[in-house]
Design an enzyme around this catalytic site. Structure first.
Site, PDB file in Angstrom:
ATOM      1  N   GLU A  91      58.693  38.058  27.843  1.00 44.30           N
ATOM      2  CA  GLU A  91      58.147  37.359  26.675  1.00 44.30           C
ATOM      3  C   GLU A  91      57.814  38.335  25.555  1.00 44.30           C
ATOM      4  O   GLU A  91      57.488  39.501  25.791  1.00 44.30           O
ATOM      5  CB  GLU A  91      56.894  36.579  27.075  1.00 44.30           C
ATOM      6  CG  GLU A  91      57.227  35.412  27.999  1.00 44.30           C
ATOM      7  CD  GLU A  91      56.077  34.444  28.237  1.00 44.30           C
ATOM      8  OE1 GLU A  91      56.302  33.234  28.164  1.00 44.30           O
ATOM      9  OE2 GLU A  91      54.946  34.898  28.502  1.00 44.30           O
ATOM     10  N   CYS A 119      54.500  41.731  19.446  1.00 47.97           N
ATOM     11  CA  CYS A 119      54.046  42.300  20.716  1.00 47.97           C
ATOM     12  C   CYS A 119      55.246  42.238  21.647  1.00 47.97           C
ATOM     13  O   CYS A 119      55.744  41.154  21.953  1.00 47.97           O
ATOM     14  CB  CYS A 119      52.887  41.461  21.253  1.00 47.97           C
ATOM     15  SG  CYS A 119      52.332  41.957  22.885  1.00 47.97           S
ATOM     16  N   CYS A 175      55.454  43.887  36.140  1.00 50.40           N
ATOM     17  CA  CYS A 175      54.642  45.095  35.969  1.00 50.40           C
ATOM     18  C   CYS A 175      54.161  45.572  37.330  1.00 50.40           C
ATOM     19  O   CYS A 175      53.739  44.768  38.165  1.00 50.40           O
ATOM     20  CB  CYS A 175      53.442  44.787  35.076  1.00 50.40           C
ATOM     21  SG  CYS A 175      52.384  46.238  34.781  1.00 50.40           S
ATOM     22  N   CYS A 235      46.796  45.034  37.778  1.00 52.04           N
ATOM     23  CA  CYS A 235      45.451  44.752  37.244  1.00 52.04           C
ATOM     24  C   CYS A 235      45.008  43.334  37.617  1.00 52.04           C
ATOM     25  O   CYS A 235      45.801  42.388  37.547  1.00 52.04           O
ATOM     26  CB  CYS A 235      45.419  44.918  35.724  1.00 52.04           C
ATOM     27  SG  CYS A 235      45.766  46.614  35.213  1.00 52.04           S
ATOM     28  N   CYS A 275      45.381  40.167  35.022  1.00 55.02           N
ATOM     29  CA  CYS A 275      46.579  40.042  34.183  1.00 55.02           C
ATOM     30  C   CYS A 275      47.689  39.227  34.850  1.00 55.02           C
ATOM     31  O   CYS A 275      48.005  39.430  36.018  1.00 55.02           O
ATOM     32  CB  CYS A 275      47.093  41.443  33.847  1.00 55.02           C
ATOM     33  SG  CYS A 275      48.437  41.435  32.656  1.00 55.02           S
ATOM     34  N   LEU A 320      40.573  50.387  29.105  1.00 53.46           N
ATOM     35  CA  LEU A 320      39.490  51.003  29.883  1.00 53.46           C
ATOM     36  C   LEU A 320      38.793  49.958  30.763  1.00 53.46           C
ATOM     37  O   LEU A 320      38.720  50.098  31.966  1.00 53.46           O
ATOM     38  CB  LEU A 320      38.512  51.680  28.915  1.00 53.46           C
ATOM     39  CG  LEU A 320      37.483  52.620  29.514  1.00 53.46           C
ATOM     40  CD1 LEU A 320      38.125  53.717  30.352  1.00 53.46           C
ATOM     41  CD2 LEU A 320      36.607  53.233  28.411  1.00 53.46           C
ATOM     42  N   CYS A 368      46.463  38.187  25.119  1.00 53.85           N
ATOM     43  CA  CYS A 368      46.522  39.362  25.992  1.00 53.85           C
ATOM     44  C   CYS A 368      46.418  38.952  27.455  1.00 53.85           C
ATOM     45  O   CYS A 368      45.526  38.201  27.831  1.00 53.85           O
ATOM     46  CB  CYS A 368      45.357  40.300  25.722  1.00 53.85           C
ATOM     47  SG  CYS A 368      45.282  40.876  24.050  1.00 53.85           S
TER      48      CYS A 368
END
Ligand code: SAH
Length: 344
Positions: A90, A103, A110, A114, A117, A213, A335
């Site tokens: 995407e 973006c 991935c 995380c 996500c 972070l 995000c």
């Protein structure tokens, strides 16, 4: 025979390639112009038919084919793109008063894992080629008829996990001969691959580095981001400081606010402490992102008052804090919400 990835070439490489096919140099300039417009060989009308056939036999133009397009109330557009082998990724086009920012994804899936996500739910499928990153921009410009002015490498994937291809892409996109998007309008976000941050510092690119972070102590960060078990906060922030000293470029820290996990005033003070401990003397800027909904994850964003208290605590410690505007949340384009196949 494997076909040549022509869109991953810079102008010199393309010229050498065209000459190697026994063609005159000026053909390279013609082909280059077509490639930037998103044309396939068959559409390159000012080339002799025999050359178009020869090119199609020996090379391929990476394309990002639109599978689905969603337009948000706020004008944000999310594209589901298909690559030549059927992989889907995407890209999101965000329209601001000062211009359009895209973006883009750097990997299909991935590997980083995380906890909050969506992009990592199925792990890494494969890394994208430089041409496949470029084609997301070219296809988006072609579809909208609007120029892309800035790029954030904040879509699916970890850019520094696909280091060589991302670097090649950055040099292609920044080239005055190419799309000519200035490095100052490009941001690269990483979850914190410390060795690659060191390498990136040597590349002499005036891009903005963003660091995901998300927590100020190792226990919390490791529970949210497995990468922290390899490189902890001290190692990450020490690498950030070295990056700043080498490049003089400011670094932006991203901090996702998750209710009950990392969002109290105490957490904000802990964040300020750790930034001053390892990064004093650097311009300190924190981008706060109230966690976006990912159905499988179930994290809740902080209350508005909590977000404000967090931001003003940082400001009180002389750290600039901005709360990221949530664009495209009605189309799951914010995000951490990008993924390959949802809803298909
Ligand atoms: N892999 C890179 C690039 C992704 S950028 C990185 O980790 O930085 C996407 C940004 O959105 C990262 O800061 C990521 O941590 C953050 N993010 C991921 N999931 C999110 C969610 N559900 N809500 C808000 N931000 C999220």
């Amino acid at each position: 025979m494997e076909k040549t990835d022509i869109l991953s070439m810079n102008k010199e490489e393309l010229t050498a390639y065209i000459v190697s096919l026994g063609e005159p140099k000026f053909r390279a300039a013609q082909i280059w112009g077509w490639l930037l417009k998103g044309a396939d060989f068959s559409e390159m009308k000012n080339l002799p038919a025999a050359l178009r056939t020869k090119l199609a036999e020996n090379a391929f133009v990476a394309t990002a084919k639109i599978v689905r397009k969603l337009v948000s109330k706020d004008g944000t557009i999310k594209y589901l793109y298909e690559m030549h082998d059927g992989e889907k990724i995407e890209s999101v086009l965000m329209r601001y008063k000062h211009g359009n920012t895209i973006c883009i994804s750097t990997e299909a899936g991935c590997p980083m894992g995380c906890a909050f996500c969506a992009s990592t739910l199925k792990g890494l499928s494969r890394r994208l080629l430089p041409s496949e990153m470029l084609s997301q921009i070219i296809s988006t410009q072609k579809d909208t008829g609007e120029r892309v002015d800035g790029i954030v490498l904040m879509g699916i994937g970890e850019p520094l996990d696909n280091y060589d291809n991302v670097l090649k892409f950055l040099r292609l996109v920044g080239s005055p001969d190419g799309l000519n998007i200035g490095y100052r309008h490009i941001s690269l976000s990483t979850c914190g691959l410390v060795d690659r941050i060191g390498k990136l510092a040597e590349e002499n690119l005036a891009i903005t580095l963003s660091i995901s972070l998300h927590a100020a102590d190792d226990e919390t960060r490791s529970s949210l981001m497995p990468v922290n078990k390899k490189w902890n906060i001290e190692q990450l922030l020490t690498a950030c400081r070295a990056y700043f000293e080498k490049t003089g470029r400011r670094i932006s820290f991203e901090y996702t606010l998750v209710r009950g996990k990392n969002d109290t005033v105490k957490d904000a003070n802990k964040l300020a402490d750790v930034l001053y401990k390892y990064c004093s003397g650097m311009p300190l800027h924190v981008n706060l992102i109230p966690v976006n909904n990912v159905v499988e994850r179930g994290f809740l964003p902080s209350e508005k008052s909590g977000i404000e208290a967090f931001a003003s605590t940082l400001e009180g410690r002389r750290i600039t804090a901005t709360v990221r505007r949530t664009l495209g949340s009605d189309i799951d384009a914010s995000c951490g919400q990008l993924r390959a196949e949802h809803g298909i």
